[in-house]
Design a protein around this motif. Structure first.
Motif, mmCIF file in Angstrom:
data_model
loop_
_atom_site.group_PDB
_atom_site.id
_atom_site.type_symbol
_atom_site.label_atom_id
_atom_site.label_comp_id
_atom_site.label_asym_id
_atom_site.label_seq_id
_atom_site.Cartn_x
_atom_site.Cartn_y
_atom_site.Cartn_z
ATOM 1 N N SER A 7 -2.370 -12.929 3.076
ATOM 2 C CA SER A 7 -1.228 -13.567 2.416
ATOM 3 C C SER A 7 -0.358 -12.475 1.786
ATOM 4 C CB SER A 7 -1.709 -14.523 1.319
ATOM 5 O OG SER A 7 -2.267 -13.763 0.243
ATOM 6 N N LYS A 8 0.793 -12.868 1.268
ATOM 7 C CA LYS A 8 1.683 -11.909 0.608
ATOM 8 C C LYS A 8 0.985 -11.264 -0.589
ATOM 9 C CE LYS A 8 6.398 -11.419 -1.042
ATOM 10 N NZ LYS A 8 7.692 -12.064 -1.228
ATOM 11 N N ASP A 9 0.292 -12.073 -1.394
ATOM 12 C CA ASP A 9 -0.428 -11.536 -2.554
ATOM 13 C C ASP A 9 -1.567 -10.610 -2.132
ATOM 14 O OD1 ASP A 9 1.240 -12.907 -4.293
ATOM 15 O OD2 ASP A 9 -0.148 -14.586 -4.571
ATOM 16 N N GLU A 10 -2.292 -11.005 -1.090
ATOM 17 C CA GLU A 10 -3.377 -10.156 -0.592
ATOM 18 C C GLU A 10 -2.834 -8.850 -0.024
ATOM 19 O OE1 GLU A 10 -6.642 -13.531 0.804
ATOM 20 O OE2 GLU A 10 -4.912 -13.089 2.091
ATOM 21 N N THR A 11 -1.683 -8.926 0.632
ATOM 22 C CA THR A 11 -1.071 -7.712 1.181
ATOM 23 C C THR A 11 -0.683 -6.757 0.061
ATOM 24 O OG1 THR A 11 -0.294 -8.868 3.148
ATOM 25 C CG2 THR A 11 0.835 -6.821 2.591
ATOM 26 N N LEU A 12 -0.188 -7.279 -1.049
ATOM 27 C CA LEU A 12 0.153 -6.440 -2.192
ATOM 28 C C LEU A 12 -1.097 -5.725 -2.718
ATOM 29 C CD1 LEU A 12 2.090 -5.379 -4.336
ATOM 30 C CD2 LEU A 12 1.655 -7.475 -5.645
ATOM 31 N N ILE A 13 -2.181 -6.460 -2.872
ATOM 32 C CA ILE A 13 -3.432 -5.865 -3.347
ATOM 33 C C ILE A 13 -3.921 -4.817 -2.350
ATOM 34 C CG2 ILE A 13 -5.881 -6.333 -3.822
ATOM 35 C CD1 ILE A 13 -4.901 -9.145 -4.852
ATOM 36 N N PHE A 14 -3.907 -5.162 -1.072
ATOM 37 C CA PHE A 14 -4.354 -4.234 -0.034
ATOM 38 C C PHE A 14 -3.494 -2.969 -0.039
ATOM 39 C CE2 PHE A 14 -4.455 -2.506 4.264
ATOM 40 C CZ PHE A 14 -5.818 -2.416 4.494
ATOM 41 N N SER A 15 -2.175 -3.118 -0.184
ATOM 42 C CA SER A 15 -1.291 -1.950 -0.164
ATOM 43 C C SER A 15 -1.553 -1.044 -1.364
ATOM 44 C CB SER A 15 0.179 -2.360 -0.092
ATOM 45 O OG SER A 15 0.618 -2.892 -1.314
ATOM 46 N N GLU A 16 -1.852 -1.638 -2.506
ATOM 47 C CA GLU A 16 -2.185 -0.831 -3.685
ATOM 48 C C GLU A 16 -3.484 -0.065 -3.462
ATOM 49 O OE1 GLU A 16 -2.086 -3.740 -6.802
ATOM 50 O OE2 GLU A 16 0.099 -3.696 -6.924
ATOM 51 N N LEU A 17 -4.478 -0.737 -2.903
ATOM 52 C CA LEU A 17 -5.752 -0.069 -2.625
ATOM 53 C C LEU A 17 -5.596 0.991 -1.535
ATOM 54 C CD1 LEU A 17 -8.138 -3.170 -2.763
ATOM 55 C CD2 LEU A 17 -7.878 -1.353 -4.491
ATOM 56 N N ALA A 18 -4.828 0.670 -0.492
ATOM 57 C CA ALA A 18 -4.599 1.637 0.586
ATOM 58 C C ALA A 18 -3.867 2.865 0.053
ATOM 59 C CB ALA A 18 -3.822 0.990 1.729
ATOM 60 N N GLY A 19 -2.919 2.665 -0.875
ATOM 61 C CA GLY A 19 -2.221 3.787 -1.493
ATOM 62 C C GLY A 19 -3.167 4.675 -2.279
ATOM 63 N N LYS A 20 -4.097 4.070 -2.959
ATOM 64 C CA LYS A 20 -5.106 4.826 -3.709
ATOM 65 C C LYS A 20 -5.977 5.642 -2.752
ATOM 66 C CE LYS A 20 -8.374 3.978 -7.441
ATOM 67 N NZ LYS A 20 -8.978 2.947 -8.302
ATOM 68 N N ILE A 21 -6.348 5.038 -1.641
ATOM 69 C CA ILE A 21 -7.143 5.738 -0.624
ATOM 70 C C ILE A 21 -6.343 6.890 -0.029
ATOM 71 C CG2 ILE A 21 -8.193 5.513 1.675
ATOM 72 C CD1 ILE A 21 -8.838 2.540 0.804
ATOM 73 N N TYR A 22 -5.083 6.640 0.311
ATOM 74 C CA TYR A 22 -4.201 7.665 0.881
ATOM 75 C C TYR A 22 -4.092 8.860 -0.066
ATOM 76 C CZ TYR A 22 0.206 9.740 2.512
ATOM 77 O OH TYR A 22 1.179 10.601 2.941
ATOM 78 N N ASP A 23 -3.837 8.586 -1.350
ATOM 79 C CA ASP A 23 -3.731 9.663 -2.336
ATOM 80 C C ASP A 23 -5.021 10.467 -2.426
ATOM 81 O OD1 ASP A 23 -1.134 8.877 -2.909
ATOM 82 O OD2 ASP A 23 -1.687 7.794 -4.751
ATOM 83 N N ASN A 24 -6.157 9.783 -2.386
ATOM 84 C CA ASN A 24 -7.442 10.472 -2.470
ATOM 85 C C ASN A 24 -7.682 11.362 -1.249
ATOM 86 O OD1 ASN A 24 -10.050 10.862 -3.905
ATOM 87 N ND2 ASN A 24 -10.841 10.010 -1.988
ATOM 88 N N VAL A 25 -7.314 10.866 -0.072
ATOM 89 C CA VAL A 25 -7.479 11.679 1.150
ATOM 90 C C VAL A 25 -6.608 12.931 1.058
ATOM 91 C CG1 VAL A 25 -7.060 11.741 3.651
ATOM 92 C CG2 VAL A 25 -8.212 9.770 2.629
ATOM 93 N N LEU A 26 -5.370 12.791 0.609
ATOM 94 C CA LEU A 26 -4.513 13.966 0.460
ATOM 95 C C LEU A 26 -5.062 14.932 -0.583
ATOM 96 C CD1 LEU A 26 -0.843 12.608 0.614
ATOM 97 C CD2 LEU A 26 -2.149 13.758 2.394
ATOM 98 N N ARG A 27 -5.580 14.401 -1.670
ATOM 99 C CA ARG A 27 -6.098 15.231 -2.754
ATOM 100 C C ARG A 27 -7.381 15.957 -2.357
ATOM 101 N NH1 ARG A 27 -5.740 11.632 -6.118
ATOM 102 N NH2 ARG A 27 -7.824 10.785 -6.082
ATOM 103 N N THR A 28 -8.236 15.300 -1.579
ATOM 104 C CA THR A 28 -9.539 15.884 -1.250
ATOM 105 C C THR A 28 -9.554 16.637 0.070
ATOM 106 O OG1 THR A 28 -10.296 13.809 -0.246
ATOM 107 C CG2 THR A 28 -10.786 14.157 -2.592
ATOM 108 N N GLY A 29 -8.475 16.552 0.831
ATOM 109 C CA GLY A 29 -8.390 17.299 2.080
ATOM 110 C C GLY A 29 -8.332 16.400 3.293
ATOM 111 N N VAL A 30 -7.309 16.616 4.093
ATOM 112 C CA VAL A 30 -7.091 15.821 5.296
ATOM 113 C C VAL A 30 -8.080 16.261 6.372
ATOM 114 C CG1 VAL A 30 -5.405 15.256 7.086
ATOM 115 C CG2 VAL A 30 -4.666 15.544 4.729
ATOM 116 N N PRO A 31 -8.761 15.308 7.028
ATOM 117 C CA PRO A 31 -9.679 15.675 8.115
ATOM 118 C C PRO A 31 -8.949 16.435 9.226
ATOM 119 C CG PRO A 31 -9.906 13.349 7.541
ATOM 120 C CD PRO A 31 -8.708 13.869 6.801
ATOM 121 N N GLU A 32 -9.592 17.431 9.798
ATOM 122 C CA GLU A 32 -8.983 18.261 10.838
ATOM 123 C C GLU A 32 -8.447 17.440 12.004
ATOM 124 O OE1 GLU A 32 -8.233 21.561 10.857
ATOM 125 O OE2 GLU A 32 -8.858 21.509 8.780
ATOM 126 N N GLY A 33 -9.145 16.376 12.384
ATOM 127 C CA GLY A 33 -8.718 15.556 13.521
ATOM 128 C C GLY A 33 -7.382 14.882 13.292
#
Length: 160
Positions: free
Chosen positions: A129-155
């Motif tokens: 749903s729209k509300d679920e997408t908002l929650i998912f996008s916030e969580l995905a953004g947190k994951i994205y930031d963590n991947v950038l902060r901890t190092g992008v996988p070589e692949g």
């Protein structure tokens, strides 16, 4: 195994494994659908990613970091998109030695179309749903930031 049995087996997995499998399933579904937003002219996945990421002028090094790839890939992609009239380079007014990459009007038109199609594809593929997408996008953004902060996988650095 029936669909109900498969669902029961899925629910028995740990929450982390369910999250991983859900992300893989969503990625696969979206990857299959990506061709829908990639027509006339056909662009590579990296070209599509660059157009989406250019919501404002950016330096090439920052684009490489944001796109989780190497600078040489960004340069080659920018060269291709510039040749097709989607992007242009201009000097950075804050540092005249550096270049900024920005969308042309044609690039903005393509980006708007891609953004609309991507939204529709995501809603269809995810079933959220729209509300679920908002929650998912916030969580995905947190994951994205963590991947950038901890190092992008070589692949990911060389993917196209």
């Amino acid at each position: 195994m029936s669909l109900d049995e498969a669902d029961t087996a899925f629910q028995a997995l740990t929450m982390e494994i369910r999250a991983i499998l859900g992300v893989f399933a969503l990625y696969g579904k979206l990857d299959d659908s990506i061709e829908k937003m990639n027509d006339d002219p056909m662009l590579t996945k990296m070209e599509c990613r660059m157009i989406i990421r250019l919501d404002r002028p950016n330096r090439m090094g920052l684009l490489a970091q944001m796109m989780m790839t190497v600078p040489s890939t960004v340069t080659a992609t920018a060269d291709s998109l510039e040749g097709q009239g989607f992007v242009q380079r201009r000097r950075d007014p804050e540092d005249r030695r550096a270049w900024l990459l920005e969308l042309t009007e044609t690039g903005w038109e393509r980006r708007r179309d891609m953004e609309q199609q991507a939204s529709e594809m995501f809603r269809e593929a995810s079933g959220l749903s729209k509300d679920e997408t908002l929650i998912f996008s916030e969580l995905a953004g947190k994951i994205y930031d963590n991947v950038l902060r901890t190092g992008v996988p070589e692949g990911l650095k060389t993917c196209d």
